[in-house]
Design a protein around this motif. Structure first.
Motif, PDB file in Angstrom:
ATOM      1  N   GLN A 113       9.082  -4.760   6.407  1.00  0.00           N
ATOM      2  CA  GLN A 113       9.391  -3.929   7.567  1.00  0.00           C
ATOM      3  C   GLN A 113      10.840  -4.045   8.025  1.00  0.00           C
ATOM      4  O   GLN A 113      11.232  -3.395   8.998  1.00  0.00           O
ATOM      5  N   GLY A 114      11.628  -4.865   7.350  1.00  0.00           N
ATOM      6  CA  GLY A 114      13.008  -5.054   7.756  1.00  0.00           C
ATOM      7  C   GLY A 114      13.965  -4.126   7.029  1.00  0.00           C
ATOM      8  O   GLY A 114      13.580  -3.075   6.511  1.00  0.00           O
ATOM      9  N   THR A 115      15.217  -4.538   6.970  1.00  0.00           N
ATOM     10  CA  THR A 115      16.250  -3.738   6.309  1.00  0.00           C
ATOM     11  C   THR A 115      15.925  -3.579   4.827  1.00  0.00           C
ATOM     12  O   THR A 115      15.628  -4.564   4.148  1.00  0.00           O
ATOM     13  N   PRO A 116      15.946  -2.358   4.300  1.00  0.00           N
ATOM     14  CA  PRO A 116      15.646  -2.161   2.871  1.00  0.00           C
ATOM     15  C   PRO A 116      16.573  -2.979   1.978  1.00  0.00           C
ATOM     16  O   PRO A 116      17.766  -3.144   2.272  1.00  0.00           O
ATOM     17  N   VAL A 117      16.014  -3.504   0.902  1.00  0.00           N
ATOM     18  CA  VAL A 117      16.799  -4.287  -0.062  1.00  0.00           C
ATOM     19  C   VAL A 117      17.642  -3.319  -0.886  1.00  0.00           C
ATOM     20  O   VAL A 117      17.096  -2.389  -1.493  1.00  0.00           O
ATOM     21  N   PRO A 118      18.956  -3.492  -0.926  1.00  0.00           N
ATOM     22  CA  PRO A 118      19.807  -2.573  -1.695  1.00  0.00           C
ATOM     23  C   PRO A 118      19.362  -2.463  -3.153  1.00  0.00           C
ATOM     24  O   PRO A 118      19.158  -3.470  -3.832  1.00  0.00           O
ATOM     25  N   GLY A 119      19.191  -1.238  -3.610  1.00  0.00           N
ATOM     26  CA  GLY A 119      18.840  -0.995  -5.001  1.00  0.00           C
ATOM     27  C   GLY A 119      17.377  -1.175  -5.339  1.00  0.00           C
ATOM     28  O   GLY A 119      16.951  -0.857  -6.457  1.00  0.00           O
ATOM     29  N   PHE A 120      16.583  -1.673  -4.387  1.00  0.00           N
ATOM     30  CA  PHE A 120      15.166  -1.917  -4.669  1.00  0.00           C
ATOM     31  C   PHE A 120      14.344  -0.710  -4.270  1.00  0.00           C
ATOM     32  O   PHE A 120      14.453  -0.201  -3.156  1.00  0.00           O
ATOM     33  N   GLU A 121      13.509  -0.257  -5.164  1.00  0.00           N
ATOM     34  CA  GLU A 121      12.616   0.865  -4.879  1.00  0.00           C
ATOM     35  C   GLU A 121      11.195   0.338  -4.740  1.00  0.00           C
ATOM     36  O   GLU A 121      10.637  -0.241  -5.679  1.00  0.00           O
ATOM     37  N   ALA A 122      10.639   0.518  -3.562  1.00  0.00           N
ATOM     38  CA  ALA A 122       9.289   0.003  -3.303  1.00  0.00           C
ATOM     39  C   ALA A 122       8.279   0.683  -4.212  1.00  0.00           C
ATOM     40  O   ALA A 122       8.452   1.843  -4.590  1.00  0.00           O
ATOM     41  N   PRO A 123       7.215  -0.021  -4.584  1.00  0.00           N
ATOM     42  CA  PRO A 123       6.202   0.577  -5.458  1.00  0.00           C
ATOM     43  C   PRO A 123       5.534   1.775  -4.812  1.00  0.00           C
ATOM     44  O   PRO A 123       5.475   1.897  -3.580  1.00  0.00           O
ATOM     45  N   ALA A 124       5.021   2.671  -5.655  1.00  0.00           N
ATOM     46  CA  ALA A 124       4.440   3.922  -5.170  1.00  0.00           C
ATOM     47  C   ALA A 124       3.285   3.686  -4.203  1.00  0.00           C
ATOM     48  O   ALA A 124       3.071   4.469  -3.275  1.00  0.00           O
ATOM     49  N   GLU A 125       2.545   2.603  -4.408  1.00  0.00           N
ATOM     50  CA  GLU A 125       1.379   2.369  -3.556  1.00  0.00           C
ATOM     51  C   GLU A 125       1.733   1.801  -2.189  1.00  0.00           C
ATOM     52  O   GLU A 125       0.844   1.530  -1.370  1.00  0.00           O
ATOM     53  N   THR A 126       3.032   1.615  -1.903  1.00  0.00           N
ATOM     54  CA  THR A 126       3.434   1.046  -0.619  1.00  0.00           C
ATOM     55  C   THR A 126       2.950   1.884   0.548  1.00  0.00           C
ATOM     56  O   THR A 126       2.503   1.347   1.570  1.00  0.00           O
ATOM     57  N   VAL A 127       3.020   3.202   0.433  1.00  0.00           N
ATOM     58  CA  VAL A 127       2.581   4.069   1.528  1.00  0.00           C
ATOM     59  C   VAL A 127       1.102   3.850   1.828  1.00  0.00           C
ATOM     60  O   VAL A 127       0.693   3.722   2.987  1.00  0.00           O
ATOM     61  N   GLU A 128       0.299   3.775   0.772  1.00  0.00           N
ATOM     62  CA  GLU A 128      -1.136   3.553   0.963  1.00  0.00           C
ATOM     63  C   GLU A 128      -1.393   2.182   1.587  1.00  0.00           C
ATOM     64  O   GLU A 128      -2.276   2.031   2.445  1.00  0.00           O
ATOM     65  N   ARG A 129      -0.600   1.184   1.182  1.00  0.00           N
ATOM     66  CA  ARG A 129      -0.764  -0.158   1.755  1.00  0.00           C
ATOM     67  C   ARG A 129      -0.395  -0.151   3.238  1.00  0.00           C
ATOM     68  O   ARG A 129      -1.061  -0.794   4.054  1.00  0.00           O
ATOM     69  N   ALA A 130       0.667   0.558   3.586  1.00  0.00           N
ATOM     70  CA  ALA A 130       1.068   0.632   4.988  1.00  0.00           C
ATOM     71  C   ALA A 130       0.000   1.343   5.813  1.00  0.00           C
ATOM     72  O   ALA A 130      -0.275   0.958   6.961  1.00  0.00           O
ATOM     73  N   ARG A 131      -0.598   2.384   5.256  1.00  0.00           N
ATOM     74  CA  ARG A 131      -1.658   3.089   5.972  1.00  0.00           C
ATOM     75  C   ARG A 131      -2.860   2.179   6.218  1.00  0.00           C
ATOM     76  O   ARG A 131      -3.539   2.288   7.244  1.00  0.00           O
ATOM     77  N   ALA A 132      -3.114   1.263   5.288  1.00  0.00           N
ATOM     78  CA  ALA A 132      -4.229   0.338   5.472  1.00  0.00           C
ATOM     79  C   ALA A 132      -4.008  -0.550   6.700  1.00  0.00           C
ATOM     80  O   ALA A 132      -4.953  -0.918   7.399  1.00  0.00           O
ATOM     81  N   VAL A 133      -2.738  -0.887   6.975  1.00  0.00           N
ATOM     82  CA  VAL A 133      -2.421  -1.686   8.158  1.00  0.00           C
ATOM     83  C   VAL A 133      -2.743  -0.902   9.428  1.00  0.00           C
ATOM     84  O   VAL A 133      -3.267  -1.447  10.406  1.00  0.00           O
ATOM     85  N   LEU A 134      -2.441   0.382   9.426  1.00  0.00           N
ATOM     86  CA  LEU A 134      -2.613   1.204  10.625  1.00  0.00           C
ATOM     87  C   LEU A 134      -4.018   1.799  10.763  1.00  0.00           C
ATOM     88  O   LEU A 134      -4.335   2.377  11.805  1.00  0.00           O
TER      89      LEU A 134
END
Length: 235
Positions: A113-134
């Motif tokens: 949830q912090g500052t994005p890591v330069p050059g790092f692309e989060a995995p495609a399932e990150t959105v689904e994982r974030a939705r699980a939190v909410l």
């Protein structure tokens, strides 16, 4: 049908991957993302560099797994909250669980949830994982009756539900409301409004930004949630 028993080689691989991830998390806690270096991890756990690359092909691949693991752990912490009381009591409990997890491992919270890591692309399932939190927040806000000031956001949520089948399925799963039901748009509005409210306090606290201030996050976060509950007229 029972799962196939893992071979000794598979068990060893799983054990080694776990050891690599634990080392990476320790390094993350000690010095941030810059301290997560595969060759240093290999040395720490007694592997050669080439051997470690058989388990994780790059630092980004390792970070991607840490991100998905962290989202899963945060989702588990939030889902463990008993929502039987409903209303603002449940909202407060969800926010407290969110904050407690973040403060127990601020390095992992700031990774996701912090500052994005330069050059790092989060995995495609990150959105689904974030939705699980909410997801549990959707359940709470489904019983809301928003004040007129929230109508523009509710209208945007209704349009979003019509246009995005994945979001509609997510809301239906947690609220048991059809996507075109008025309550579905209210639930979505509440959840996506609660997230920046909670993260605004928790993210600053996890990063140490409240140091030297007179306000306490433990006081501020419940106040933010009460104001949100008032806006949605939660009981």
């Amino acid at each position: 049908m029972a799962d196939r028993a893992r071979t000794p080689r598979e068990r060893y691989r799983e054990q080694t991957r776990g050891e690599i991830k634990r080392s990476a998390v320790r390094r993350l806690a000690e010095g941030g993302v810059e301290n997560v270096a595969l060759l240093r991890i290999a040395k720490e756990i007694g592997l050669s560099g080439p051997a470690l690359y058989r388990y994780f092909g790059s630092r980004d691949e390792l970070l991607a797994e840490l991100v998905t693991d962290a989202y899963q752990a945060l989702a588990d912490a939030v889902r463990a909250v008993d929502l039987g009381g409903g209303g603002r009591a449940s909202l407060q409990a969800l926010a407290a669980a969110y904050r407690a997890w973040a403060l127990a491992q601020p390095h992992l919270y700031l990774l996701i949830q912090g500052t994005p890591v330069p050059g790092f692309e989060a995995p495609a399932e990150t959105v689904e994982r974030a939705r699980a939190v909410l997801g549990p927040f959707l359940t709470v806000f489904a019983e809301g009756r928003p004040t007129p000031a929230l109508e523009p956001l509710v209208a945007e949520s209704a349009a979003w539900l019509r246009e995005d089948a994945a979001v509609a399925a997510w809301v239906e799963r947690w609220t048991e409301l059809a996507a075109d039901a008025p309550g579905a748009a209210v639930a979505l509005t509440g959840a996506v409004t609660a997230w920046p409210q909670a993260h605004g306090v928790v993210g600053l606290e996890a990063a140490g930004q409240f140091t030297g201030m007179g306000q306490r996050p433990a006081t501020l976060l419940p106040l933010q949630m009460n104001l949100l509950a008032d806006a949605f007229r939660l009981p």
